[in-house]
Scaffold this motif. Sequence first.
Motif, PDB file in Angstrom:
ATOM      1  N   UNK A 185      29.217  32.217   6.770  1.00 46.05           N
ATOM      2  CA  UNK A 185      28.952  32.324   8.216  1.00 46.05           C
ATOM      3  C   UNK A 185      28.079  33.537   8.516  1.00 46.05           C
ATOM      4  N   UNK A 186      28.405  34.663   7.895  1.00 43.57           N
ATOM      5  CA  UNK A 186      27.643  35.890   8.140  1.00 43.57           C
ATOM      6  C   UNK A 186      26.210  35.726   7.641  1.00 43.57           C
ATOM      7  N   UNK A 212      26.880  29.967  17.605  1.00 48.21           N
ATOM      8  CA  UNK A 212      27.916  29.581  16.641  1.00 48.21           C
ATOM      9  C   UNK A 212      29.124  29.034  17.386  1.00 48.21           C
ATOM     10  N   UNK A 213      29.775  28.051  16.790  1.00 48.31           N
ATOM     11  CA  UNK A 213      30.948  27.440  17.410  1.00 48.31           C
ATOM     12  C   UNK A 213      31.924  27.049  16.314  1.00 48.31           C
ATOM     13  N   UNK A 266      40.010  27.675   9.151  1.00 51.75           N
ATOM     14  CA  UNK A 266      39.790  29.080   9.536  1.00 51.75           C
ATOM     15  C   UNK A 266      38.479  29.602   8.949  1.00 51.75           C
ATOM     16  N   UNK A 267      37.915  30.618   9.574  1.00 52.58           N
ATOM     17  CA  UNK A 267      36.637  31.143   9.102  1.00 52.58           C
ATOM     18  C   UNK A 267      36.825  32.217   8.037  1.00 52.58           C
ATOM     19  N   UNK A 274      33.496  37.274  13.102  1.00 50.41           N
ATOM     20  CA  UNK A 274      33.140  37.060  14.507  1.00 50.41           C
ATOM     21  C   UNK A 274      32.256  38.193  15.030  1.00 50.41           C
ATOM     22  N   UNK A 275      32.560  39.426  14.631  1.00 54.65           N
ATOM     23  CA  UNK A 275      31.742  40.565  15.059  1.00 54.65           C
ATOM     24  C   UNK A 275      30.307  40.431  14.540  1.00 54.65           C
ATOM     25  N   UNK A 276      30.194  40.083  13.260  1.00 49.93           N
ATOM     26  CA  UNK A 276      28.858  39.960  12.664  1.00 49.93           C
ATOM     27  C   UNK A 276      28.056  38.834  13.310  1.00 49.93           C
ATOM     28  N   UNK A 277      28.725  37.709  13.557  1.00 54.01           N
ATOM     29  CA  UNK A 277      28.037  36.588  14.202  1.00 54.01           C
ATOM     30  C   UNK A 277      27.621  36.977  15.620  1.00 54.01           C
ATOM     31  N   UNK A 278      28.520  37.649  16.346  1.00 52.33           N
ATOM     32  CA  UNK A 278      28.195  38.096  17.699  1.00 52.33           C
ATOM     33  C   UNK A 278      27.039  39.074  17.722  1.00 52.33           C
TER      34      UNK A 278
END
Length: 203
Positions: A2-3, A39-40, A17-18, A29-33
């Motif tokens: 994901x990252x 992303x979903x 789960x991710x 989630x922080x890195x994606x944000x």
Amino acid sequence: LCVQAARAGCPMLVERPVARTAADARGVAREVGRSRTPAMAALFLRELPALARLAGVLRERLVGRLAGVTAALAHPGAVDGWFDGPRAWMRDPARAGVGGFGDLALHVVDALAALRADEPPALHTVVLDRPGTGSADVGGTALGTWAGAPLTVRTSWAARPGGLEVVVVGSAGTATLHEGVLVLDRGAGEPERWVGPPPDAGE
């Protein structure tokens, strides 16, 4: 993965789960944000039309002050062989991070959070169901709170026929969501019923 995808600017739809732990998932989630890449997570219950109807019932306070909420999500996958062969990794906590409870409870918690964003659900204690072999659970029961009311969440990979049910009990009535059907019983006259499509992960 994901990252890496986020840093490359590739929009993504990812199964839950991710990550194997909550702390690692928050890091993802922080890195994606930070990347601002669309992303979903594939949490499909939030798209259920009956859930949107239930959100309206709660918003209009048609059940009055909340007294208690129970939510259940189950299927017979563990007994019907869904997690054999290529999907066997899902029953290994070292690889999947969670078993049956975490897999399905994520959907339930996300659905409740979608109903009311002002107070996300909190699960304070969990009892897991064990299949008797290995270390992965096949479901469990949790107690917690949501929107100021007691909350019970039950999930299982070993229940037939399974399905989704959310029951919201209040001072002025009870709202019951079963699969795609929402029933509002306010104690006088015939209950109001709204029939919609059942949950569909593919949809």
